[in-house]
Every structure is written in structure tokens, then in C-alpha cells.
Design an enzyme around this catalytic site. Structure first.
Site, PDB file in Angstrom:
ATOM      1  N   HIS A 194       7.393 -24.726   9.982  1.00  0.00           N
ATOM      2  CA  HIS A 194       7.075 -24.728  10.978  1.00  0.00           C
ATOM      3  C   HIS A 194       5.511 -24.613  10.210  1.00  0.00           C
ATOM      4  CE1 HIS A 194       8.575 -25.149  14.812  1.00  0.00           C
ATOM      5  NE2 HIS A 194       9.858 -25.215  13.563  1.00  0.00           N
ATOM      6  N   GLY A 218      -2.517  -5.781   8.598  1.00  0.00           N
ATOM      7  CA  GLY A 218      -3.377  -5.405   8.149  1.00  0.00           C
ATOM      8  C   GLY A 218      -3.321  -6.263   6.499  1.00  0.00           C
ATOM      9  N   ASP A 258       0.689  -0.771   0.333  1.00  0.00           N
ATOM     10  CA  ASP A 258       0.046   0.383   0.370  1.00  0.00           C
ATOM     11  C   ASP A 258       0.229   1.397   0.244  1.00  0.00           C
ATOM     12  OD1 ASP A 258       1.220   0.105   2.783  1.00  0.00           O
ATOM     13  OD2 ASP A 258      -1.080   0.590   3.512  1.00  0.00           O
ATOM     14  N   ARG A 276      -0.010 -30.542  11.161  1.00  0.00           N
ATOM     15  CA  ARG A 276      -1.410 -28.660  12.091  1.00  0.00           C
ATOM     16  C   ARG A 276      -1.412 -28.015  11.026  1.00  0.00           C
ATOM     17  NH1 ARG A 276       4.138 -29.508  15.844  1.00  0.00           N
ATOM     18  NH2 ARG A 276       3.317 -30.967  17.157  1.00  0.00           N
ATOM     19  N   CYS A 295       3.279  -3.067   4.393  1.00  0.00           N
ATOM     20  CA  CYS A 295       2.450  -1.952   4.576  1.00  0.00           C
ATOM     21  C   CYS A 295       2.873  -1.411   5.362  1.00  0.00           C
ATOM     22  CB  CYS A 295       1.010  -2.903   5.152  1.00  0.00           C
ATOM     23  SG  CYS A 295       0.476  -3.354   5.848  1.00  0.00           S
ATOM     24  N   GLY A 296       2.318  -0.533   6.313  1.00  0.00           N
ATOM     25  CA  GLY A 296       3.299   0.015   7.319  1.00  0.00           C
ATOM     26  C   GLY A 296       3.814  -0.904   7.910  1.00  0.00           C
ATOM     27  N   THR A 297       2.917  -1.739   9.098  1.00  0.00           N
ATOM     28  CA  THR A 297       2.606  -2.521   9.992  1.00  0.00           C
ATOM     29  C   THR A 297       3.579  -4.348   8.853  1.00  0.00           C
ATOM     30  OG1 THR A 297       1.041  -3.648  10.409  1.00  0.00           O
ATOM     31  CG2 THR A 297       2.001  -1.615  11.743  1.00  0.00           C
ATOM     32  N   ARG A 309       5.999 -33.891  11.640  1.00  0.00           N
ATOM     33  CA  ARG A 309       5.420 -33.780  12.848  1.00  0.00           C
ATOM     34  C   ARG A 309       4.343 -32.772  12.556  1.00  0.00           C
ATOM     35  NH1 ARG A 309       9.683 -31.643  14.621  1.00  0.00           N
ATOM     36  NH2 ARG A 309      10.003 -28.830  15.327  1.00  0.00           N
ATOM     37  N   HIS A 310       4.434 -31.252  12.072  1.00  0.00           N
ATOM     38  CA  HIS A 310       4.452 -29.903  11.103  1.00  0.00           C
ATOM     39  C   HIS A 310       3.166 -30.194  10.029  1.00  0.00           C
ATOM     40  CE1 HIS A 310       7.542 -28.480  13.848  1.00  0.00           C
ATOM     41  NE2 HIS A 310       8.249 -28.688  12.947  1.00  0.00           N
ATOM     42  N   ARG A 329       7.480   0.807   7.835  1.00  0.00           N
ATOM     43  CA  ARG A 329       7.340   1.919   8.415  1.00  0.00           C
ATOM     44  C   ARG A 329       8.299   1.714  10.078  1.00  0.00           C
ATOM     45  NH1 ARG A 329       1.956   4.237   7.987  1.00  0.00           N
ATOM     46  NH2 ARG A 329       2.108   6.086   6.348  1.00  0.00           N
TER      47      ARG A 329
HETATM   48  C1  RB5 Z   1      -1.627   2.607   6.603  1.00  0.00           C
HETATM   49  O1  RB5 Z   1      -1.834   4.255   7.315  1.00  0.00           O
HETATM   50  C2  RB5 Z   1      -1.542   1.847   7.304  1.00  0.00           C
HETATM   51  O2  RB5 Z   1      -2.904   1.637   7.913  1.00  0.00           O
HETATM   52  C3  RB5 Z   1      -1.728  -0.105   6.884  1.00  0.00           C
HETATM   53  O3  RB5 Z   1       0.008   0.150   6.004  1.00  0.00           O
HETATM   54  C4  RB5 Z   1      -1.111  -1.233   7.449  1.00  0.00           C
HETATM   55  O4  RB5 Z   1      -0.282  -0.954   8.861  1.00  0.00           O
HETATM   56  C5  RB5 Z   1      -2.430  -1.562   7.889  1.00  0.00           C
HETATM   57  O5  RB5 Z   1      -1.767  -2.664   8.484  1.00  0.00           O
END
Ligand code: RB5
Length: 144
Positions: free
Chosen positions: A98, A70, A8, A136, A65-67, A132-133, A109
Site C-alpha cells: 500500500h 525513533g 542504535d 496516494r 532501535c528499542g522500539t 489505487r495506491h 527490545r
Molecule cells: C534508546 O534508549 C531508545 O530511546 C531508542 O532505542 C529508541 O527506542 C527510540 O525510539
């Protein structure tokens, strides 16, 4: 390996760097966008990569994405996808060994490009451990 990748706006810059890295490593890359850092909604791009992987168009997927959170939540809604949000190369390796993860999601970010490159390398080069994995992972897929 054929790899589908998308981002994104928050992951755009890192996605561009990872596309270059993957091509340098000899992978075939399906860049599903976006083409600039205009604001977009990450589920739209998670769906493109998840569909590529679930359909067999690509062997693995990478989402930024940022984290990465999402993207993982969205990609995991697509049948056949096991997406792991990863912040270290060790977790990338374990997600393959696994969990037989077929999509990795990373942060544009909060994680450096150097670490993300190591994550993607470990993700693409590590085989599923089986044994074993396997049962699961079968139970995970039975939840669909
Ligand atoms: C965008 O601002 C941010 O919400 C998106 O990149 C992401 O980190 C969502 O999980």
C-alpha cells in the site's frame, strides 16, 4: 537485493542477527553500524541508512532501535524515504503493497528475532501494489 542496515545500542544485538539472516538469504548487506552496543544517538544511524536508500546506493533499508519509532521518525526526514515502523509480518507486507515503504524499522527490545526475521522477509519480498495506491504515495511524496 542490496540492503542497508543500522541500529542504535538498543537495537545492536538484533541488528547483528538480522545482518547474518540477510546474508544467509543471499542479500548484499551494507552494515552501517554501530560496531558495538556503546550508547549512541539513533538519528545518526537512521541518516546513514536513509541516505543510502534515497541516493540509490541501497534498494531498501532496515533500522533497529528499542522500539523502531525513533528510527522511523528520523529516517522520514530524509527526502525520498518512506519508513514504516513495523511489529508484525502482516504490516510489513502492507507497508510494501500500500505504501511502497523503502525502509522498515523494527524493535530490538519488544519484538522477538523470529518475528523480526519474518518482518524483514515480508518487507523485502513484497512488491508495491500500484493501482489505487500509486496516487496516494505520489501525494505523500508531494508533501516533501
Ligand atoms: C534508546 O534508549 C531508545 O530511546 C531508542 O532505542 C529508541 O527506542 C527510540 O525510539
Amino acid at each position: 537485493m542490496k540492503v542497508s542496515i543500522a541500529a542504535d545500542h538498543a537495537g545492536f544485538e538484533e541488528k547483528q542477527l538480522l545482518v547474518e539472516y540477510l546474508r544467509d538469504q543471499g542479500h548484499e548487506v551494507l552494515d552501517r553500524g554501530p560496531v558495538n552496543d556503546d550508547r549512541v544517538d539513533y538519528p545518526d544511524f537512521a541518516a546513514l541508512v536513509a541516505t543510502d536508500v534515497a541516493s540509490g546506493e541501497a534498494e531498501r533499508g532496515v533500522l533497529v532501535c528499542g522500539t523502531g519509532i525513533g528510527m522511523a521518525i528520523a529516517a522520514n526526514k530524509v527526502d525520498g524515504i518512506r519508513a514504516a515502523n513495523v511489529t508484525t509480518p502482516e504490516f510489513a507486507q502492507l507497508s510494501r503493497e500500500h505504501n511502497d515503504a523503502n525502509v522498515v524499522t523494527v524493535s530490538g527490545r519488544f519484538v522477538t528475532d523470529e518475528v523480526n526475521r519474518a518482518i524483514v522477509k515480508a518487507f523485502l519480498e513484497t512488491d508495491f501494489g500500484g493501482g489505487r495506491h500509486a496516487g496516494r504515495v505520489e501525494k505523500i511524496m508531494a508533501l516533501e
